[in-house]
Design a protein around this motif. Structure first.
Motif, mmCIF file in Angstrom:
data_model
loop_
_atom_site.group_PDB
_atom_site.id
_atom_site.type_symbol
_atom_site.label_atom_id
_atom_site.label_comp_id
_atom_site.label_asym_id
_atom_site.label_seq_id
_atom_site.Cartn_x
_atom_site.Cartn_y
_atom_site.Cartn_z
ATOM 1 N N LEU A 1 38.771 33.443 36.211
ATOM 2 C CA LEU A 1 37.569 32.854 36.813
ATOM 3 C C LEU A 1 37.859 32.464 38.258
ATOM 4 O O LEU A 1 38.999 32.127 38.599
ATOM 5 C CB LEU A 1 37.170 31.608 36.019
ATOM 6 N N GLU B 1 42.380 29.780 44.835
ATOM 7 C CA GLU B 1 42.078 31.197 44.533
ATOM 8 C C GLU B 1 43.361 31.994 44.340
ATOM 9 O O GLU B 1 43.384 32.984 43.614
ATOM 10 C CB GLU B 1 41.195 31.812 45.626
ATOM 11 N N GLY B 2 44.441 31.587 44.991
ATOM 12 C CA GLY B 2 45.721 32.289 44.845
ATOM 13 C C GLY B 2 46.476 31.878 43.584
ATOM 14 O O GLY B 2 47.561 32.395 43.306
HETATM 15 N N1 SAH Z 1 44.832 34.579 41.866
HETATM 16 C C1 SAH Z 1 45.010 34.169 40.520
HETATM 17 C C2 SAH Z 1 43.740 33.553 39.956
HETATM 18 C C3 SAH Z 1 43.461 32.172 40.392
HETATM 19 S S1 SAH Z 1 41.955 31.624 39.753
HETATM 20 C C4 SAH Z 1 45.347 35.384 39.659
HETATM 21 O O1 SAH Z 1 44.938 36.458 40.035
HETATM 22 O O2 SAH Z 1 45.976 35.183 38.639
HETATM 23 C C5 SAH Z 1 41.853 29.973 40.358
HETATM 24 C C6 SAH Z 1 42.164 28.896 39.344
HETATM 25 O O3 SAH Z 1 41.168 28.879 38.325
HETATM 26 C C7 SAH Z 1 43.466 29.038 38.603
HETATM 27 O O4 SAH Z 1 44.569 28.540 39.315
HETATM 28 C C8 SAH Z 1 43.203 28.245 37.326
HETATM 29 O O5 SAH Z 1 43.382 26.860 37.548
HETATM 30 C C9 SAH Z 1 41.750 28.535 37.070
HETATM 31 N N2 SAH Z 1 41.550 29.664 36.151
HETATM 32 C C10 SAH Z 1 40.866 30.814 36.406
HETATM 33 N N3 SAH Z 1 40.819 31.604 35.317
HETATM 34 C C11 SAH Z 1 41.472 30.950 34.329
HETATM 35 C C12 SAH Z 1 41.736 31.243 32.949
HETATM 36 N N4 SAH Z 1 41.331 32.346 32.365
HETATM 37 N N5 SAH Z 1 42.434 30.309 32.240
HETATM 38 C C13 SAH Z 1 42.865 29.171 32.816
HETATM 39 N N6 SAH Z 1 42.629 28.845 34.106
HETATM 40 C C14 SAH Z 1 41.934 29.710 34.862
#
Ligand code: SAH
Length: 256
Positions: A224, A197-198
């Motif tokens: 996501l 999540e981080g």
């Molecule tokens: N805390 C981070 C989000 C992590 S989401 C931030 O705010 O940026 C958790 C994981 O989901 C990510 O490490 C990635 O592997 C995947 N993920 C979520 N959204 C994504 C997107 N739009 N494109 C690619 N990977 C995504």
């Protein structure tokens, strides 16, 4: 009229062949006799990950056990799509959901990966395996995805087979569009990597982009949740280059 497909499917460890006897105890016996209220002579479907799927009939109901007799093979073994899912463990509940859905979507290997921002330190492997088994029973897989012991990201990358492309879901925006990457990967062994999540740390991202067989991909403009990202990526792969061209095996009532 041929026998209908059994309503109850169970994963068993035992050898499956015509005439074999399979004894299930405890929870499985309770499920068959109390929850499903099955009687002697009624049929269940069994699979063990090696011998396809078999029909067995309830042969003997005892107090804490039930004996099943294997009758006929219903299906041959069908190997799952060759997709390994590597995921940073997330919290209780969400990780169970992730395992269930990844099993339904056909991942062949489930690999927990410890990253810098992973918050869940411990992985309850027994519970995760139970989730995978239950989902495999429910979705008519004839095997259960292999659940591996957790690995640190660096160890994962150091031992990763070079002929297996690792698609890493990169939320930073630096990844390539999935629709452009997937057609290049048809019929190749694949892995996907989802962060916690981080998210991934800058160091991890630098490390990942240095490796030739790792490809960063984007999953669109929205960030996501980790479980959604895993499921969306697996579904996209299966739909465009995976096994969604294969129909379910058994014809069901109400479907033509
Ligand atoms: N805390 C981070 C989000 C992590 S989401 C931030 O705010 O940026 C958790 C994981 O989901 C990510 O490490 C990635 O592997 C995947 N993920 C979520 N959204 C994504 C997107 N739009 N494109 C690619 N990977 C995504």
């Amino acid at each position: 009229m041929p026998n209908p497909y059994p309503k109850v499917r169970l994963f068993v460890e035992s050898h499956l062949e015509k005439g074999a006897s399979v004894v299930r105890e405890d929870d499985a016996a309770h499920y068959i006799t109390r929850v499903m209220r099955m009687k002697e002579g009624e049929r269940v479907a069994l699979f063990n990950g090696r011998h396809g799927e078999w029909a067995a009939s309830v042969h003997d109901v005892r107090k804490h056990a039930v004996e099943l007799r294997v009758e006929e093979q219903l299906r041959d073994y069908l190997a799952p799509a060759d997709i390994w899912l590597c995921f940073a463990p997330i919290k209780f509940g969400r990780i169970d959901y992730l395992i269930q859905k990844a099993t339904e979507l056909g991942a062949s290997v489930l690999q927990p990966v410890m990253t810098q921002f992973t918050q869940s330190e411990r992985v309850n492997e027994q519970r995760l395996r139970a989730n995978a088994i239950e989902a495999a029973e429910q979705c008519e897989r004839v095997e259960v995805p292999e659940l591996k012991a957790p690995l640190g990201l660096r160890d994962l990358l150091a031992t990763w087979p070079k002929d297996r492309i690792l698609l890493f879901a990169d939320e930073s925006g630096r990844g390539r569009a999935l629709a452009c990457v997937l057609p290049e990967l048809k019929d190749k062994p694949l892995g996907v990597l989802i962060g916690p999540e981080g998210g991934f740390s800058p160091d991890e991202r630098t490390l990942l982009y240095r490796i030739a067989h790792v490809v960063g991909v984007g999953l669109g403009p929205r960030i996501l949740r980790a479980d959604t990202a895993a499921i969306a990526l697996l579904a996209a792969i299966q739909s465009s280059i995976g096994d969604w061209n294969i129909a379910p095996h058994f014809q069901r009532e109400g479907t033509l």
